[in-house]
Design an enzyme around this catalytic site. Structure first.
Site, PDB file in Angstrom:
ATOM      1  N   GLU A   1      -1.397  -8.726   3.953  1.00 39.10           N
ATOM      2  CA  GLU A   1      -1.271  -9.140   5.356  1.00 39.10           C
ATOM      3  C   GLU A   1      -2.625  -9.390   6.002  1.00 39.10           C
ATOM      4  OE1 GLU A   1      -1.886  -4.722   5.835  1.00 39.10           O
ATOM      5  OE2 GLU A   1      -1.035  -6.101   4.358  1.00 39.10           O
TER       6      GLU A   1
ATOM      7  N   HIS B   1      -3.534  -5.045   0.492  1.00 35.08           N
ATOM      8  CA  HIS B   1      -3.028  -5.415   1.818  1.00 35.08           C
ATOM      9  C   HIS B   1      -3.038  -6.934   1.989  1.00 35.08           C
ATOM     10  CE1 HIS B   1      -2.507  -1.597   4.099  1.00 35.08           C
ATOM     11  NE2 HIS B   1      -3.334  -1.135   3.178  1.00 35.08           N
TER      12      HIS B   1
ATOM     13  N   CYS C   1       0.834  -1.209   0.000  1.00 36.86           N
ATOM     14  CA  CYS C   1       0.000   0.000   0.000  1.00 36.86           C
ATOM     15  C   CYS C   1       0.866   1.255   0.000  1.00 36.86           C
ATOM     16  CB  CYS C   1      -0.998  -0.038   1.151  1.00 36.86           C
ATOM     17  SG  CYS C   1      -2.364   1.137   0.918  1.00 36.86           S
TER      18      CYS C   1
END
Length: 583
Positions: free
Chosen positions: A235, A233, A127
């Site tokens: 994660e 994202h 990001c």
């Protein structure tokens, strides 16, 4: 039953295993900053652990010692998400829709990204991290995409929900990461939380994924380096996001092994022309963009030693000097020795393989001396002894034109091979323990020299004519003859000797290396970059990038012993053999 609150029982997990049995790579993650607190979303470090890495949070500090020591300690860099980047770092004024910037993070992250890039440390940007990559590496960012976006890029759904698709370039590392993970690889479902995006990736990155409205969603290195950025994202996406972290950890593991190998071997570049640029007033001890080899770049690329040559152009009368050819070469060597004396804590002139190892043990880089073009001898056989006394290790007999020693690959067949004087020079070089270098020589000169020399011949910077049909390159027959006589061919990085269209990269250099090994055997091949003599390709553009050569060798499953052979060990074997005659 284990009591989770019994500290003694919990400690037993650590007492029952050898602490270094599983040395995992260290992944430095840039921490977010807000309300006087350095913090990080749990997804980042949990995904790193799941991928087999050890997460460490990097605070937003621009302190020089903090940054350098952090980079010396990590095996990969993960740039985390967060607020907008101050547009002043892009030379732009703020637009009305610019969001909150985080000035505490901007400078530290831009600095650590650029420094990591110089050190070839694997990088993943997420990001804000992809935007940090772009800004740090000479690209640019859209401050706000609302005027050009036609799909929603800042979702209201939960962070673990995918809300739109990205289209991935099939000729990309990103594509193969997801293909190998048996996930959808060309059209990937992702989450989205941004109003900025990469505008131009810059010269070091290329775009590898778009959203359906054309917004850039991923970039990676255009130089075949382990650098990648994604706009979403991963994660937060659990197993679907894990392949990116596994890629980063795998690259970190390779970088860690690269560093380990470089601690144990001598890395020698057998030909560079940096002294040719001394008249520009360069300072070898400082980073200087005018040269490809300096003390900083050697350190970043973990290069132990280089052979710097006194290069004499064929039309020496037109050279910008009033000195004679012999005096000009002496002047170059004087300058090199002065540089070494001024930086004796970090640098020394070496004349034997043993001196290279001694300097490495003492924490010093080494420069060896060579001559490119036998014009330096001025037609006097006694000058061979003179330059042997100066400590040179080889003479490249000719350059791009016939001289009084021999015919050149770019010459006019003046002698039909070696001249009578050239024959005497080779015999004198044999007697004095100097290596005979046949890079630039015509095929007739090459075969004559093989017959004349009583010691093995070297080609300090040549490549394979089978892959690039250039007269400066060696044919397969030449390579085989060279190997049969115990000599070595050092693959060079001059783009025009790697590809006829000169659009070469590190992969082309490795293809020439692979071909030479196949033809000659692994005991007869190495690397001679020709840096500052127009050598250098993307991925191996200067001395700071030379760990990428080791990375490519590790990816090809070469052992540490073989890597030492290909990093100058073969060349040094010949040097020992040649110098033993003198002793």
């Amino acid at each position: 039953m284990t009591n989770p609150f019994d500290l003694k029982q919990q400690m037993g997990r650590f007492d029952s295993c050898y602490p270094t049995a599983d040395e995992r790579p260290i992944i430095g993650i840039t921490g977010n900053y807000g309300e006087l607190t350095c913090k990080l979303g749990e997804g980042y470090y949990k995904q790193v652990e799941a991928a087999g890495g050890v997460p460490v949070i990097i605070p937003p500090s621009a302190d020089q010692h903090t940054l350098i020591n952090t980079l010396n300690s990590i095996d990969a860099l993960l740039l985390s998400g967060g607020a907008d980047i101050n547009p002043l770092y892009c030379g732009e004024e703020p637009e009305p829709k610019l969001g909150n910037i985080n000035d505490e993070r901007d400078l530290p992250e831009l600095l650590i990204t650029r420094l990591a890039y110089r050190r070839q440390i694997p990088i993943l940007g997420i990001c804000r991290g992809i935007q940090t990559l772009a800004v740090a590496l000479e690209g640019s960012v859209h401050q706000d995409i609302s005027a050009i976006a036609s799909i929603k890029h800042s979702q209201d759904a939960g962070r673990d929900v995918a809300t739109h698709h990205v289209i991935i370039d099939e000729d990309s590392t990103l594509y193969h990461i997801y293909k190998d993970a048996e996930l959808s690889s060309s059209a990937l479902s992702v989450n989205s939380f941004h109003h900025q995006a990469v505008h131009e990736p810059g010269p070091h990155l290329r775009v590898t994924a778009h959203a359906n409205d054309g917004i850039i969603e991923a970039v990676e290195s255009s130089e075949h380096k382990p650098i990648m950025g994604v706009q979403w994202h991963p994660e937060c996406l659990g197993k679907e996001g894990l392949p990116l972290f596994r890629w980063l950890v795998d690259e970190a593991r390779c970088f860690r092994e690269t560093k380990r190998v470089h601690q144990h071997i001598i890395t020698l570049d057998t030909h560079c022309d940096t002294p040719m640029l001394f008249p520009q007033g360069i300072d070898f001890a400082q980073r200087d963009d005018r040269i490809l080899v300096d003390l900083h770049k050697m350190t970043e690329g973990r290069l132990d030693a280089t052979i710097m040559v006194a290069y004499l152009p064929q039309e020496f009368s037109k050279a910008p000097t009033t000195l004679s050819p012999c005096a000009y070469a002496d002047d170059i060597f004087d300058k090199i020795e002065a540089i070494a004396a001024q930086n004796s804590q970090y640098l020394a002139v070496a004349r034997t393989p043993d001196a290279l190892w001694q300097n490495k043990r003492q924490g010093r880089k080494s420069i060896m001396l060579g001559i490119e073009n036998g014009l330096a001898l001025e037609g006097q056989l006694s000058n061979v002894q003179h330059f042997a006394n100066r400590g040179i290790v080889y003479i490249t007999l000719c350059h791009n034109g016939d001289n009084d020693l021999c015919d050149s690959a770019r010459g006019t067949k003046t002698h039909g091979g070696m001249s009578d004087f050239g024959r005497e020079v080779i015999q004198e070089m044999n007697r004095l323990g100097l290596m005979v270098d046949l890079s630039h020589a015509a095929e007739t000169s090459f075969y004559d020299a093989l017959d004349i020399s009583s010691t093995p011949i070297v080609c300090s910077h040549s490549s394979a004519r089978a892959l690039c049909d250039h007269p400066r390159n060696l044919t397969d027959d030449q390579m085989r003859a060279l190997a049969q006589k115990g000599g070595v061919c050092q693959i060079t990085l001059y783009p025009g000797f790697l590809r006829m269209d000169e659009k070469a990269s590190i992969l082309d250099a490795m293809a020439h290396l692979d071909h030479a090994i196949q033809v000659m055997g692994i005991d007869h091949v190495g690397l001679g970059t020709d840096f500052d003599g127009d050598g250098g390709v993307p991925g191996l553009a200067d001395a700071s990038e030379l760990t990428n050569y080791t990375r490519q060798l590790l990816l090809r499953r070469y052992s540490e012993e073989d890597i030492q052979r290909l990093w100058g060990g073969n060349f040094l074997r010949v040097m020992r053999q040649v110098q033993a005659i003198r002793k």
